[in-house]
Motif scaffolding. Structure first.
Motif, PDB file in Angstrom:
ATOM      1  N   THR A 105      -3.851  -3.876   5.531  1.00  0.00           N
ATOM      2  CA  THR A 105      -2.975  -3.098   4.659  1.00  0.00           C
ATOM      3  C   THR A 105      -3.669  -1.836   4.159  1.00  0.00           C
ATOM      4  O   THR A 105      -4.884  -1.680   4.267  1.00  0.00           O
ATOM      5  N   THR A 141      -1.312  -4.426  -1.913  1.00  0.00           N
ATOM      6  CA  THR A 141      -0.365  -4.827  -0.883  1.00  0.00           C
ATOM      7  C   THR A 141      -0.717  -6.186  -0.298  1.00  0.00           C
ATOM      8  O   THR A 141       0.168  -6.922   0.148  1.00  0.00           O
ATOM      9  N   GLY A 170       1.967  -9.241  -0.192  1.00  0.00           N
ATOM     10  CA  GLY A 170       2.320  -9.943   1.036  1.00  0.00           C
ATOM     11  C   GLY A 170       2.202 -11.448   0.907  1.00  0.00           C
ATOM     12  O   GLY A 170       3.022 -12.196   1.454  1.00  0.00           O
ATOM     13  N   ARG A 191       4.724 -13.007   3.502  1.00  0.00           N
ATOM     14  CA  ARG A 191       4.456 -12.307   4.765  1.00  0.00           C
ATOM     15  C   ARG A 191       3.255 -12.908   5.484  1.00  0.00           C
ATOM     16  O   ARG A 191       3.193 -12.917   6.710  1.00  0.00           O
TER      17      ARG A 191
END
Length: 426
Positions: free
Chosen positions: A193, A198, A202, A207
């Motif tokens: 990332t 981030t 995630g 994610r």
């Protein structure tokens, strides 16, 4: 000086005022009573400090700018044109770089750089509490086949804490063994990332299952069902705050730094929204959260001190090597690891050729002694403007990375054709 404690209620009453203060003000003309602070910390961390400081010194306007550590150092090395007074970061090597280049103010009493340690941190990874991927504190376990595609990390050249994770790995394991670990870890990454935040986003939204990060970022988001695993052995580093040269409010800067390291400022670190371990031993003794004890225990057994000076000497080089051998060829390298794991699963034991591929994929053909000059050359230049020597080194490193991956691909193709013929014969 002693300071009163501040309540969460007072922070909330000033949240809108603070937001207005922090947006757009850095580009405005400088005011005589304005203190400018450049930090890699998120607003959830610094807002309580700014609010509490404002209660004590209402005549001082505090303007904050959040910027990642590497970009911050880049701007300051280029001359601090926006006249920041204070730099605030978890990256100790960033302060070494600034000191080496004369960008830190000097204490009038001691003659030492005007820098204070304000908190302790350690590295590891975050997961959802209910994550189906097993939790372990062993760094080696991150290389296991069941972790393939489950891990995310930030790009070290965009994240001071991730750069520190690289350096910790290299200093603990040694240069070649450290890079071998990182290059094998790349095979299990889901993504790289742009920012540290981030990574946590995630994990929170599903994610990916594991996010490499620094402890306080995960602790501050515990309400999102995130938990933090300290990689063992736990290696502690001190976060710092320092007064810059070229600022416009040195007296206010000293007052702000003094507040951060005061008892009141240190107690603010332990509030749930910040969740950091104070540098002050007496204030740490008041801590009750379990993670404080983890760091306290680690401080008594900190068998390898983090060498921030060494990290600063090769700051650019380590980031550039990661980019050349991992980030810029991420998909190719990850696919090579996937293909190797498929072949390994077809055999009871790795063949000689498989071991050769493993060695290629964990090889960094650049010696530790080969990067010193490139690292130091950056100290006098902006990171965004490479010297001719740096540019030449980067091109050599990129070529070496491509050559290794090409050689691995040739060997993989040979083994894959052989495996296909074996299937046909069967």
């Amino acid at each position: 000086m002693t300071y009163p404690m501040w309540t969460a209620g007072k922070w909330l009453t000033k949240s809108l005022t603070l937001a207005a203060l922090c947006i757009g003000v850095i580009g405005a003309p400088l005011q005589a009573d304005q203190l400018r602070v450049l930090t890699s910390m998120p607003p959830s961390f610094y807002q309580p400090f700014v609010t509490a400081f404002g209660e004590l010194f209402p005549d001082i306007e505090v303007a904050m700018l959040n910027k990642n550590t590497n970009a911050s150092v880049d701007e300051l090395l280029r001359g601090n044109e926006r006249q920041f007074d204070v730099f605030w970061s978890s990256s100790p090597e960033a302060f070494e770089l600034l000191h080496q280049n004369g960008h830190l103010a000097v204490s009038e009493t001691s003659g030492a750089p005007a820098v204070n340690s304000f908190a302790y941190s350690a590295l590891g990874w975050t997961q959802k509490r209910a994550s189906p991927v097993s939790k372990t504190a062993d760094w080696e376990a991150l290389l296991a086949a069941d972790k393939t595609g489950t891990i995310a990390m930030a790009r070290p050249s965009r994240s001071g804490s991730t750069h520190m994770m690289l350096e910790r790995t290299l200093q603990v394991r040694g240069w070649q063994e450290g890079w071998a670990y990182l290059l094998e870890l790349a095979g299990n990454l889901s993504t790289i990332t742009a920012r540290s935040f981030t990574v946590l986003d995630g994990v929170a939204n599903g994610r990916f299952e594991i996010g490499l990060t620094i402890d306080f970022l995960a602790h501050a988001r515990a309400e999102e069902d995130l938990t933090f695993v300290y990689g063992t052995p736990v290696m502690v580093t001190s976060a710092r705050i320092g007064i810059l040269t070229g600022g416009n409010a040195p007296a206010a800067a000293r007052q702000f730094v003094d507040f951060v390291v005061s008892d009141a400022g240190q107690r603010l670190l332990m509030t749930p929204d910040i969740a950091r371990t104070p540098h002050s031993a007496s204030i740490r003794a008041e801590a009750t959260a379990p993670y404080h004890q983890v760091l306290e225990d680690a401080l008594t057994l900190n068998w390898l001190e983090y060498d921030a000076a060494l990290a600063s000497e090769r700051y650019w080089a380590v980031n550039a090597l990661f980019d050349a051998f991992v980030f810029e060829v991420f998909e190719t390298r990850r696919e090579a690891w996937r293909r190797l794991r498929v072949l390994e699963a077809q055999h009871d034991a790795p063949t000689v050729e498989m071991n050769d591929i493993q060695r290629l994929l964990t090889s960094l053909p650049i010696g530790e002694d080969d990067v010193g000059n490139e690292g130091r050359a950056t100290n006098g230049n902006a990171f965004a403007t490479l010297s001719d020597r740096q540019e030449a080194s980067l091109q050599v490193w990129r070529g070496a990375s491509r050559d290794i991956l090409h050689e691995a691909d040739v060997l993989l193709r040979v083994l894959e054709r052989r495996a296909a013929r074996d299937v046909v014969r069967d």
